[in-house]
Enzyme design. Structure first.
Site, PDB file in Angstrom:
ATOM      1  N   GLU A  62      26.688  30.846  50.539  1.00 17.60           N
ATOM      2  CA  GLU A  62      25.413  31.522  50.258  1.00 17.60           C
ATOM      3  C   GLU A  62      24.219  30.796  50.853  1.00 17.60           C
ATOM      4  O   GLU A  62      23.282  31.434  51.340  1.00 17.60           O
ATOM      5  CB  GLU A  62      25.231  31.698  48.742  1.00 17.60           C
ATOM      6  CG  GLU A  62      26.121  32.766  48.124  1.00 17.60           C
ATOM      7  CD  GLU A  62      27.495  32.247  47.706  1.00 17.60           C
ATOM      8  OE1 GLU A  62      27.798  31.070  47.987  1.00 17.60           O
ATOM      9  OE2 GLU A  62      28.262  33.028  47.097  1.00 17.60           O
ATOM     10  N   HIS A  90      28.501  35.380  34.890  1.00 15.73           N
ATOM     11  CA  HIS A  90      28.528  36.655  35.618  1.00 15.73           C
ATOM     12  C   HIS A  90      27.781  37.766  34.886  1.00 15.73           C
ATOM     13  O   HIS A  90      28.027  38.938  35.147  1.00 15.73           O
ATOM     14  CB  HIS A  90      29.972  37.135  35.835  1.00 15.73           C
ATOM     15  CG  HIS A  90      30.744  36.363  36.860  1.00 15.73           C
ATOM     16  ND1 HIS A  90      31.270  35.131  36.622  1.00 15.73           N
ATOM     17  CD2 HIS A  90      31.082  36.665  38.140  1.00 15.73           C
ATOM     18  CE1 HIS A  90      31.916  34.693  37.693  1.00 15.73           C
ATOM     19  NE2 HIS A  90      31.813  35.598  38.635  1.00 15.73           N
TER      20      HIS A  90
END
Ligand SMILES: Cc1ncc(C[n+]2csc(CCOP(=O)(O)OP(=O)(O)O)c2C)c(N)n1
Ligand SMILES: Cc1ncc(C[n+]2csc(CCOP(=O)(O)OP(=O)(O)O)c2C)c(N)n1
Ligand SMILES: [Mg+2]
Ligand SMILES: [Mg+2]
Lengths: 339, 328, 339, 328
Positions: free
Chosen positions: C65, C134
């Site tokens: 990322e 998450h």
């Protein structure tokens, strides 16, 4: 229990002393980070430790914040009590996962079975033209996320006591020291940065605010270097006949909401001074706390003096205009009490 | 195979236990989610990453483990946890969100933590790698003689944490073994689309440490390579990087249509199922007869069933228990 | 200008359509991220794009990322308009430096000479037992930091229009879509997730809130999936004779403070519903905005229904208790209007 | 040296210009901070990282640059910016915090951005590396024929961004050259305490790309290696990793007591000063006489002085200008 003392230390020396004393009594305490050893920490927070405790316990790391902060997590859950330094808080972006998703959450995920007794020290704050990637405070951001205690000393006394509390705490504690409050010889000279510090070991409780100055007309809630600015502002306001009470939060997590509410119930007015970005942060949280806890006591809408929602600019006149200042505090209080 | 028979049997038993656990979780996962799959519904809601096919990677280190050795695993953690001996009842209970679970229902399948054995895992790619480095620092400082194993997928090998962790471990000569589970895919992305060189084990040279490729998904090969790497770490000679070619037999998570892998690829994988292959080989080499294997199955199936029964019989935590354990 | 339409789409399809339409007209637009190509995005935001535009413009990345979000910055300042996906907002910790210190600040550092027209898409929110790494929303955190626009659509119509606005914007825009509001077949069924969406290209302005429901007794300010929960709560409250006005912020940065103040001046009461962590975030900012802008109008202290300051737990009863719900909204409003 | 004389002269001139710029900044930095050093005081407040001694690393690529090529540099950016031809007046004005600066005083010495030439730098270690990757993606997509150069220190080579950037660039065969300025120290931490292997150039094998070590701090050696790597990138053959051994003559930042480097180390460094050495060599090889070099000095000193005069004559921005340019 602490004894009275005439000994004065800068906040920087008080931090290093607190660490040294805990290292002396607890072999599981060790220090790691960039330039914490030979250099003694860029801001001196680990000064003298390498000489005292050697390179096994005072570890200079590569520039690998994800690696070594994550390693602190692993060491903490395996019997050690690491103190790990993120040189500037601004660098959190390269290692935040280890901090907020791992260090802060393992205790919870484990249903309380695993403890993570790590201290994450970091330098915060601007005022010396270090520009937008080296001048932030960002405490509101860390306080927004669950699982980390967040402390911010403003005095030498608190700095030592909060450090010892942080090391002994079984939770991860983020320990943020303001560069401008350290009393460094090479940083803006700040008379508030030096104060009495007992030689022996003592603790300051995490989660308790301190009334830095008593007053009756307005409550100024703040933290870090801005406590000093608020004190200077209060002295000027006193001359104008305005009595300001100053609450030094000392810790953002846990937040001493009772102290905020009690003071606002007494003074009926609230100014929050926050060197962090204004929106979505500490200033809004403190105001919400006061509004919810002292709604019927407020004589005026709470006000904030904060860093506007802009990157911190480099050039001296721009930066000076951007950060909270004594002038801005005085002006805000004056407008509030006369409005 | 000049491996003690007890180790071979132990690895086989563990593989059977793992596979059965994954099968049963899979069944129960889907039981009340179909026909219209709803990820939030059922006894086990949420994402579910199963490791059927990757058993060799987990069981190969098992005979070399010492009490207190630390393992950090990934979002696909069950096989490794079971191989390390994490309490199966508490693990199942955690997956079913029960009060008796490892984390009292707070963590779930991606956040299984155990003190004894010393196990942890994580939902963030690469997150466990620095943690293993730190565990090894603690072992070294405390002189416990323990080592740390860090599992990660071949997809994770392109994450910055990989690089920082290997460099630190090598620099400080720490007792860590890094184990790359190369199942050729990171969700839908094949290794060739993510990794600039064919074998991650070759990346060991960037840190001056041994890198070993285990080209087959076979517990015996893993046993040997892991044994050497773990011994080396325990001796104080520093970390190693092991890459093991393995197979994820099912989708990335349950419910994954798995359309990104060809039918042929999937067929080949199933043909070389490591549990079947290892069973056959044990028969051929006279280690375990078919009858003995059947008996093992029976025993392990019962163990798994007991864990699931334990979980299902356990109460859910009280809703307000959500507030506990934020701070110690 | 948009035409009336009978065509209904899910929010997920509306997002993908918005991207596809901009890619058709602007060759500098491209998409990258994990599983955005063959898979079409884990939450379908890039569905169909690879087939239409090929692998040069729809790029599956490694799990890197920092690398690929930083690359989006480099591409954006060199003539491209990247749309880059961070699969779950929870993963920001591995790449935050590129987002907040680089993408968000280059325009400022350059004195306005360099533009960074990048869109950072990300999935947010819980409610389906994906546990603490998450399920977060974290919009308050991103809104706290300067230099990024932050949008959060709650309807299919807004999703497409905001996406097109975001792509055309010359600033970095963080585009956060709530998994539970997408209308995914495999996610909790949500009737509000489907709505009329014109086929042609249109924009929705960034920085303008939307009155999702008019009312007179209380203002509910919220965003994302909680807009749907507030609508359901308002229907129940209506039956009890309480008329709730719902403000869907749609964007946190810029924040439409006028809309908040105007509504509170009308209803005299404020509830903020925020799926992000309660403290030091959006709820405090909205309350502060209302208190400062409508101090004399408030009949009661503003209230918040948010995610408490705890990691989001996995187990269904724990998570359900933790996240804002229709029940909690109804209870909070009922208490406020009767108090 | 079969290098065009014009290139040699250009590199020498640029080295002189860089060195003079750094010297003058240093003088003016300290001018009103001493005797009691106060980092916040004076014409140039804040941290100041100067690159005296590292000129070869910067000038060696200069003759191979094309208009539009992108460079990302570090917290120690002046030498690279000057070598690329960033407007010296505006750069000086930025460092002095003036309205006429590259960023109107908003960025300062660690945040110098220029559109033409295409330059950027950053205060965060490793931050520029992925940006260079993205610039190269844009050049490839747009078919401009440009390449990107990414500078970083040897300390930065242990940051995750290094790994991710090299992998991406190699995977996608992008026109990037990664240049490691190995000055042996990251602040006080010597390379041996931070990097598990002696040479970062050897890490290129982890990405399947060429890795080249330039063992001497010499513009000609850099010229040759950079020329080959830049050609390769421009041809479409992908990235390279170059490591250049260089010297930081002064402290990490101005005001650094530099106690972590031995007197001997510092002495040796000054003896091998690359500007002196290159000047001598140019005389020896008959490229530039001492008189010609003196003339170059005069010219370059004047250029630097003009830039500083421009800066000092420029107004500070109005305080409220701080609010501008947050959004376009
Ligand atoms: C930092 C981060 N990025 C992305 C993800 C989403 N994600 C979860 S699993 C996965 C693929 C992992 O691939 P690999 O490492 O090969 O492990 P495998 O799933 O094959 O076991 C991705 C991208 C994540 N959890 N964390
Ligand atoms: C992510 C991050 N970590 C730490 C720092 C603090 N820091 C600034 S310069 C520096 C040393 C850099 O060393 P190197 O990469 O070798 O470059 P050099 O200073 O030698 O040119 C450090 C640690 C930073 N700016 N960013
Ligand atoms: Mg994989
Ligand atoms: Mg260096």
């Amino acid at each position: 229990m602490t004894t009275m003392t005439d000994r004065k230390l800068t906040m920087q020396k008080a931090i290093a002393e607190g660490i040294a004393q805990e290292m002396a009594v607890d072999p599981s305490v060790f220090v790691m980070g960039e330039d914490v050893g030979v250099y003694g920490g860029i801001f001196g927070a680990t000064e003298g430790l390498l000489d005292k405790y050697g390179p096994e316990r005072v570890i200079d790391t590569p520039i690998s914040e994800t690696g070594f902060i994550g390693a602190a997590v692993g060491a903490a859950i395996n019997g050690m009590r690491p103190i790990v330094e993120l040189m500037f808080v601004d660098f959190f972006g390269v290692c935040m996962d280890q901090i907020y998703n791992n260090m802060a959450k393992i205790h919870y995920f484990s249903g309380g079975n695993i403890k993570v007794p790590a201290v994450l020290t970091t330098a915060v704050g601007g005022g010396y033209s270090d520009a937008g990637q080296h001048s932030q405070t960002l405490w509101g951001l860390f306080a927004h996320l669950p699982g980390l205690k967040v402390v911010v000393p403003s005095s030498a006394y608190d700095a030592k006591g909060l450090m010892i509390s942080a090391i002994r705490d079984d939770n991860p504690v983020m320990y943020m020291f303001h560069k401008g409050a350290l009393g460094l010889g090479w940083m803006v000279n700040n008379p508030h940065a030096t104060g009495p510090v007992p030689e022996e070991s003592y603790t300051v409780p995490i989660g308790k605010a301190r009334v830095a100055r008593e007053g009756t007309d307005v409550t100024i809630v703040t933290v870090g270097l801005s406590v000093h600015k608020a004190l200077d502002a209060a002295a000027l306001l006193e001359a104008d006949g305005v009595s300001a009470e100053i609450i030094d939060l000392r810790s953002l997590v846990p937040l001493d909401r009772e102290a905020i509410v009690a003071s606002v119930q007494k003074t009926h007015r609230l100014l929050v001074v926050d060197e962090d970005y204004q929106s979505f942060g500490m200033s809004g949280e403190v105001i919400t706390t006061a509004v919810q806890g002292a709604f019927d006591y407020l004589d005026a809408p709470p006000v904030r003096v904060a860093t506007p929602d802009i990157p911190i600019p480099y050039s001296h006149p721009l930066e000076t205009w951007t950060l909270p200042s004594v002038d801005r505090i005085v002006a805000a209080v004056t407008e509030m009490v006369s409005g | 195979m000049d491996i003690p028979k007890a180790h071979l049997v132990d690895m086989y038993e563990t593989m059977v236990r793992i596979r059965r656990f994954e099968e049963r979780i899979r069944e129960l996962y889907f039981a009340d989610k179909l026909p219209a799959f709803d990820i939030a519904a059922g006894l086990i809601p949420g994402e579910m990453h199963l490791a059927a096919g990757q058993e060799p990677v987990a069981v190969g280190m098992r005979p070399h483990l010492h009490p207190g050795d630390a393992i950090t695993a990934t979002h696909r953690p069950h096989h490794v946890a079971i191989a390390q001996g994490v309490d199966l009842n508490k693990m199942a209970a955690e997956i079913f969100g029960r009060e008796t679970g490892l984390g009292q229902g707070k963590g779930g399948h991606m956040h299984l933590f155990s003190v004894e054995p010393n196990f942890g895992c994580s939902g963030i790619i690469g997150e466990g790698m620095p943690v293993a480095v730190g565990a090894a620092m603690a072992f070294k400082a405390r002189g416990t003689g323990n080592i740390a194993l860090s599992y990660f997928g071949e997809g994770a090998a392109n994450q910055g944490a990989f690089h920082e962790s290997l460099n630190l471990a090598a620099l400080w000569k720490l007792p860590v073994v890094f184990i790359c589970e190369d199942n050729a895919y990171a969700i839908s992305v094949p290794k060739a689309s993510s990794t600039a060189i064919p074998d991650n084990s070759d990346r060991a040279s960037a840190y001056g440490i041994p890198g070993v490729l285990v080209p087959e998904n076979d517990p015996v090969a893993v046993y040997e390579v892991m044994g050497a790497a773990m011994d080396r770490a325990r001796r104080g000679d520093g970390p190693s990087l092991i890459e093991i070619k393995t197979d994820r037999l099912w989708g990335h998570f349950e419910g994954d249509a798995d359309a990104y892998r060809s039918d042929e690829f999937k067929e080949d994988m199933n043909v070389r199922d490591p549990l079947v292959a290892f069973g056959k080989r044990l028969v051929e080499e006279g280690v375990l007869s078919e009858a003995e294997q059947a008996a093992i199955k029976e025993k392990e199936y019962a163990t798994v069933e007991a864990a699931i029964d334990f979980a299902l019989a356990s109460p859910y935590p009280a809703p307000e228990a959500a507030l506990n354990h934020v701070f110690a």
